[in-house]
Design a protein around this motif. Structure first.
Motif, PDB file in Angstrom:
ATOM      1  N   LEU A 188       0.836  -1.207   0.000  1.00  0.00           N
ATOM      2  CA  LEU A 188       0.000   0.000   0.000  1.00  0.00           C
ATOM      3  C   LEU A 188       0.870   1.257   0.000  1.00  0.00           C
ATOM      4  N   GLU A 189       1.969   1.205   0.739  1.00  0.00           N
ATOM      5  CA  GLU A 189       2.847   2.372   0.818  1.00  0.00           C
ATOM      6  C   GLU A 189       3.682   2.539  -0.442  1.00  0.00           C
ATOM      7  N   LYS A 190       4.315   1.465  -0.894  1.00  0.00           N
ATOM      8  CA  LYS A 190       5.281   1.556  -1.997  1.00  0.00           C
ATOM      9  C   LYS A 190       4.612   1.527  -3.372  1.00  0.00           C
ATOM     10  N   ASP A 191       3.654   0.613  -3.550  1.00  0.00           N
ATOM     11  CA  ASP A 191       3.039   0.429  -4.871  1.00  0.00           C
ATOM     12  C   ASP A 191       1.850   1.366  -5.096  1.00  0.00           C
ATOM     13  N   LYS A 192       0.948   1.380  -4.133  1.00  0.00           N
ATOM     14  CA  LYS A 192      -0.269   2.187  -4.271  1.00  0.00           C
ATOM     15  C   LYS A 192      -0.089   3.612  -3.753  1.00  0.00           C
ATOM     16  N   ARG A 193       0.905   3.812  -2.883  1.00  0.00           N
ATOM     17  CA  ARG A 193       1.108   5.097  -2.213  1.00  0.00           C
ATOM     18  C   ARG A 193      -0.216   5.593  -1.627  1.00  0.00           C
ATOM     19  N   TYR A 194      -0.871   4.668  -0.945  1.00  0.00           N
ATOM     20  CA  TYR A 194      -2.190   4.936  -0.375  1.00  0.00           C
ATOM     21  C   TYR A 194      -2.084   4.889   1.141  1.00  0.00           C
ATOM     22  N   SER A 195      -2.662   5.872   1.805  1.00  0.00           N
ATOM     23  CA  SER A 195      -2.499   5.939   3.262  1.00  0.00           C
ATOM     24  C   SER A 195      -3.785   6.289   4.001  1.00  0.00           C
ATOM     25  N   GLU A 196      -4.925   6.249   3.318  1.00  0.00           N
ATOM     26  CA  GLU A 196      -6.172   6.648   3.961  1.00  0.00           C
ATOM     27  C   GLU A 196      -6.797   5.463   4.712  1.00  0.00           C
ATOM     28  N   PHE A 197      -6.066   4.998   5.711  1.00  0.00           N
ATOM     29  CA  PHE A 197      -6.542   3.910   6.554  1.00  0.00           C
ATOM     30  C   PHE A 197      -5.857   4.018   7.907  1.00  0.00           C
ATOM     31  N   VAL A 198      -6.426   3.320   8.898  1.00  0.00           N
ATOM     32  CA  VAL A 198      -5.788   3.216  10.207  1.00  0.00           C
ATOM     33  C   VAL A 198      -5.819   1.758  10.637  1.00  0.00           C
ATOM     34  N   ILE A 199      -4.826   1.378  11.420  1.00  0.00           N
ATOM     35  CA  ILE A 199      -4.747   0.011  11.940  1.00  0.00           C
ATOM     36  C   ILE A 199      -5.465  -0.038  13.273  1.00  0.00           C
ATOM     37  N   LEU A 200      -6.466  -0.902  13.368  1.00  0.00           N
ATOM     38  CA  LEU A 200      -7.175  -1.091  14.628  1.00  0.00           C
ATOM     39  C   LEU A 200      -6.456  -2.155  15.470  1.00  0.00           C
ATOM     40  N   SER A 201      -6.864  -2.290  16.721  1.00  0.00           N
ATOM     41  CA  SER A 201      -6.244  -3.283  17.598  1.00  0.00           C
ATOM     42  C   SER A 201      -6.503  -4.698  17.069  1.00  0.00           C
ATOM     43  N   PRO A 202      -5.516  -5.591  17.154  1.00  0.00           N
ATOM     44  CA  PRO A 202      -5.701  -6.967  16.664  1.00  0.00           C
ATOM     45  C   PRO A 202      -6.576  -7.781  17.622  1.00  0.00           C
ATOM     46  N   PHE A 203      -7.014  -8.945  17.154  1.00  0.00           N
ATOM     47  CA  PHE A 203      -7.750  -9.862  18.029  1.00  0.00           C
ATOM     48  C   PHE A 203      -7.328 -11.289  17.690  1.00  0.00           C
ATOM     49  N   THR A 204      -7.581 -12.205  18.610  1.00  0.00           N
ATOM     50  CA  THR A 204      -7.208 -13.611  18.420  1.00  0.00           C
ATOM     51  C   THR A 204      -8.460 -14.478  18.410  1.00  0.00           C
ATOM     52  N   LYS A 205      -8.530 -15.398  17.423  1.00  0.00           N
ATOM     53  CA  LYS A 205      -9.656 -16.318  17.317  1.00  0.00           C
ATOM     54  C   LYS A 205      -9.115 -17.700  16.948  1.00  0.00           C
ATOM     55  N   ASP A 206      -9.517 -18.698  17.712  1.00  0.00           N
ATOM     56  CA  ASP A 206      -9.061 -20.086  17.497  1.00  0.00           C
ATOM     57  C   ASP A 206      -7.533 -20.153  17.436  1.00  0.00           C
ATOM     58  N   GLY A 207      -6.892 -19.372  18.286  1.00  0.00           N
ATOM     59  CA  GLY A 207      -5.440 -19.415  18.368  1.00  0.00           C
ATOM     60  C   GLY A 207      -4.714 -18.666  17.268  1.00  0.00           C
ATOM     61  N   ILE A 208      -5.448 -18.016  16.373  1.00  0.00           N
ATOM     62  CA  ILE A 208      -4.831 -17.267  15.267  1.00  0.00           C
ATOM     63  C   ILE A 208      -5.054 -15.778  15.492  1.00  0.00           C
ATOM     64  N   GLU A 209      -3.983 -14.990  15.347  1.00  0.00           N
ATOM     65  CA  GLU A 209      -4.126 -13.544  15.523  1.00  0.00           C
ATOM     66  C   GLU A 209      -4.509 -12.887  14.200  1.00  0.00           C
ATOM     67  N   PHE A 210      -5.512 -12.047  14.282  1.00  0.00           N
ATOM     68  CA  PHE A 210      -5.979 -11.304  13.110  1.00  0.00           C
ATOM     69  C   PHE A 210      -5.745  -9.811  13.325  1.00  0.00           C
ATOM     70  N   SER A 211      -5.396  -9.133  12.245  1.00  0.00           N
ATOM     71  CA  SER A 211      -5.287  -7.678  12.263  1.00  0.00           C
ATOM     72  C   SER A 211      -6.443  -7.084  11.478  1.00  0.00           C
ATOM     73  N   ARG A 212      -6.766  -5.839  11.813  1.00  0.00           N
ATOM     74  CA  ARG A 212      -7.886  -5.167  11.146  1.00  0.00           C
ATOM     75  C   ARG A 212      -7.419  -3.812  10.633  1.00  0.00           C
ATOM     76  N   ILE A 213      -7.770  -3.546   9.383  1.00  0.00           N
ATOM     77  CA  ILE A 213      -7.473  -2.246   8.776  1.00  0.00           C
ATOM     78  C   ILE A 213      -8.799  -1.542   8.513  1.00  0.00           C
ATOM     79  N   LEU A 214      -8.928  -0.349   9.069  1.00  0.00           N
ATOM     80  CA  LEU A 214     -10.118   0.471   8.804  1.00  0.00           C
ATOM     81  C   LEU A 214      -9.805   1.382   7.632  1.00  0.00           C
TER      82      LEU A 214
END
Length: 471
Positions: A347-373
Motif C-alpha cells: 500500500l505504501e510503496k506500490d499504491k502510495r495509499y495511506s487513507e486507513f488506520v490500523i485497529l487493535s488486533p484480536f485472536t480467534k481459534d489461536g490465530i491472531e488477526f489484524s484489522r485495517i479500517l
C-alpha cells in the motif's frame, strides 16, 4: 530572507461564477504587503438548475456522457467564464479572451476524444479537467489581478513545476524531480508580486498531464511550500469560509468552539476522518519531505479568524479534545497478522495509499488477526482483488461509519472513553467496535453506516465534551 506565502483559494472561496473574486483580490492585496504570493486556484463553481456545482463535476458529467455516446458540451463552463470575464478591464480583455478560447478548445478536444473512443480515462480525463478548470482559472485570475493594478503573472503548463509519477488520475508528487523544474516559476516569483497557478494538476517527466485526487489543490499548495522553503521564508495559507471549529457546522449548529491551533498530526487525522480542513495527504507530504512549514486556515470573510497548524504547538490551555468528526462509507479489512506486513508495504510503496488506520488486533481459534479500517469504502471495492491477493481468506465488511475525537493530549481528559461511548448509546446507536490507544491519543468508534447514524453520534459526543473534566 524574503517572505513567501502560498495562498490556496478553493472553489467555494471563488464562489459561483466568481462572485467572491473581489474578496480574493482584497485578500491578495493584503498578503502581498509583506510577502511574495503564489496563489493556487481550484476550478470555480457555477449555478446549474438553481444549484451550486463545481465545474469539475460538470466536466466529469460531460465525460461520462461522451463515454456513453452522448455528445459532450462545454456550454455551462463557457457561460461561467463569460461572467468571470466581465471582471477584466479593456487593457487585458483581448489577451484573456485568447487564453480562454485556447483552453476551452483543448478541453473540448479531450471530450471529443472521449466521445470517439467511448472512454473517459487517464490523460484524456486529466486534460479535460485541467484546461476547463484549474489551469484556465489561474490564467483568468492573472488577468483579473492585472486589471486591479497588481504586478502578476501565471504559470504556463510548459513550465509546470509539479512533477509527478505516471499514475495519471491519482498521481503522486516527486519532490526531487520537481526541484529540477522550478527555474521558470522561481523567475516569475522574483519578478512579480503575485504568481498564479492551477491546483490539482501535475505532469510527468515526459510532459503527460496528471491530476491528484479530489482536494488535490491543497496538495499543490503544500508541494510548492516544500519546493520553495529553502529560498524564501515560506508559509501556506488556506483561504476558506471559516477557520477551524470543533465540529462540522453543517452537522453541529450550536456551541461550536473555535480551534486556534492544531498540530500536523491533529490536522491530518481530522482531514482523514471527515473534517474539510485540508487534504491530509498535503500534511503527509510535508512531513515526509522533512519540512516544517507554518500553515494557517483563514476565514476569508473575517481574516482575523485563523487556525494555525504547526509541527510543534505552543502551550495548550483549551480543552484537549479539539474536534469531534466522523466519516461515512468506510470498510474494515480483516487479515491474518502474519500476512499484513506485505500488504502494508505494498500500500505504501506500490499504491502510495495511506487513507486507513490500523485497529487493535484480536485472536480467534489461536490465530491472531489484524484489522485495517479503510476510510473510503469505494476504494476498497475497486481494489478487492488486489487486497484479497494477500490473503484469500481475508474478509471485508462494508457499510461502516466511524466517529473519532481529535486531540494529541486527549489522555488528560477524565473518563473520556466511557462518557463518549455512553453518549452514543443514549443516542440509540449500537457500537460495533471501539478502539482506544493511549500512545496515539486516539479514540475510534465504529457504527453501522445507515441513515443519520454518524451525524447523530457526532452531535451527541460534541454536546458531552464540554461536560467532561480534564487535567
Amino acid at each position: 530572507m524574503t517572505k513567501l506565502v502560498v495562498a490556496k483559494f478553493g472553489g467555494s472561496a471563488i464562489g459561483p461564477n466568481g462572485e467572491s473574486i473581489p474578496k480574493i483580490i482584497q485578500r491578495i492585496n493584503n498578503l502581498k504587503k509583506e510577502s511574495k504570493v503564489i496563489a493556487v486556484f481550484s476550478a470555480p463553481l457555477t449555478i446549474h438548475n438553481g444549484k451550486k456545482r463545481s465545474l469539475t463535476d460538470v466536466i466529469l458529467e460531460q465525460g461520462e456522457n461522451a463515454q456513453n455516446g452522448i455528445t459532450p458540451s462545454l456550454d455551462i463552463v463557457a457561460s461561467t467564464y463569460q461572467k468571470i470575464l466581465e471582471m477584466i478591464n479593456s487593457e487585458n480583455i483581448e489577451n484573456c479572451k485568447k487564453i480562454l478560447n485556447l483552453n476551452l478548445e483543448k478541453a473540448q478536444k479531450a471530450l471529443d476524444e472521449a466521445f470517439g473512443n467511448k472512454e473517459f480515462v487517464d490523460e484524456t480525463r486529466s486534460r479535460a479537467l485541467a484546461f476547463s478548470g484549474e489551469i484556465l482559472m489561474s490564467h483568468m485570475m492573472n488577468y483579473i489581478l492585472k486589471s486591479n493594478g497588481v504586478k502578476s503573472d501565471s504559470v504556463d503548463f510548459d513550465d509546470w513545476p509539479i512533477i509527478t509519477d505516471n499514475n495519471i488520475e491519482s498521481t503522486n508528487f516527486l519532490a526531487s524531480k520537481s526541484r529540477e523544474n522550478i527555474d521558470k516559476i522561481s523567475q516569475l516569483v522574483d519578478e512579480n508580486e503575485v504568481v498564479t497557478i492551477g491546483g490539482f494538476i501535475g505532469k510527468t517527466i515526459d510532459d503527460v498531464l496528471t491530476t491528484y485526487e479530489r482536494g488535490g489543490s491543497d496538495r499543490t499548495a503544500a508541494d510548492l511550500g516544500i519546493l520553495f522553503h529553502k529560498k524564501y521564508e515560506t508559509s501556506i495559507d488556506f483561504e476558506k469560509d471559516s477557520a477551524v471549529v470543533s465540529a462540522d457546522p453543517k452537522i453541529v449548529e450550536t456551541n461550536l468552539r473555535e480551534v486556534s491551533q492544531l498540530s500536523y498530526n491533529e490536522a491530518r487525522l481530522a482531514g482523514m476522518f471527515g473534517m474539510k480542513i485540508l487534504d491530509p495527504i498535503a500534511i503527509k507530504e510535508i512531513v515526509e519531505n522533512g519540512v516544517d512549514l507554518p500553515i494557517t486556515i483563514t476565514n476569508m470573510k473575517n481574516p482575523e479568524k485563523i487556525t494555525t497548524i504547526k509541527r510543534i504547538l505552543d502551550e495548550q490551555k483549551g480543552h484537549p479534545i479539539k474536534i469531534v468528526t466522523g466519516k461515512e462509507n468506510c470498510a474494515i479489512f480483516r487479515i491474518e497478522t502474519s500476512s499484513i506486513q506485505k500488504l502494508l508495504i505494498s500500500l505504501e510503496k506500490d499504491k502510495r495509499y495511506s487513507e486507513f488506520v490500523i485497529l487493535s488486533p484480536f485472536t480467534k481459534d489461536g490465530i491472531e488477526f489484524s484489522r485495517i479500517l479503510f476510510l473510503d469504502g469505494d476504494y476498497v471495492k475497486r481494489n478487492e482483488k488486489y487486497l484479497l491477493g494477500f490473503d484469500s481468506l481475508a474478509t471485508i465488511t462494508y457499510n461502516r461509519g466511524v466517529i473519532t475525537l481529535i486531540g494529541d493530549e486527549m489522555w488528560r481528559v477524565q473518563q473520556v472513553a466511557s462518557r463518549t461511548s455512553a453518549k452514543i448509546g443514549d443516542a440509540g446507536l449500537n457500537i460495533l467496535n471501539m478502539d482506544a490507544q493511549e500512545e496515539t491519543s486516539r479514540i475510534i468508534i465504529v457504527v453501522e453506516d445507515a441513515g443519520d447514524n454518524i451525524k447523530n453520534a457526532i452531535k451527541a459526543i460534541h454536546q458531552e465534551i464540554s461536560n467532561i473534566n480534564f487535567i
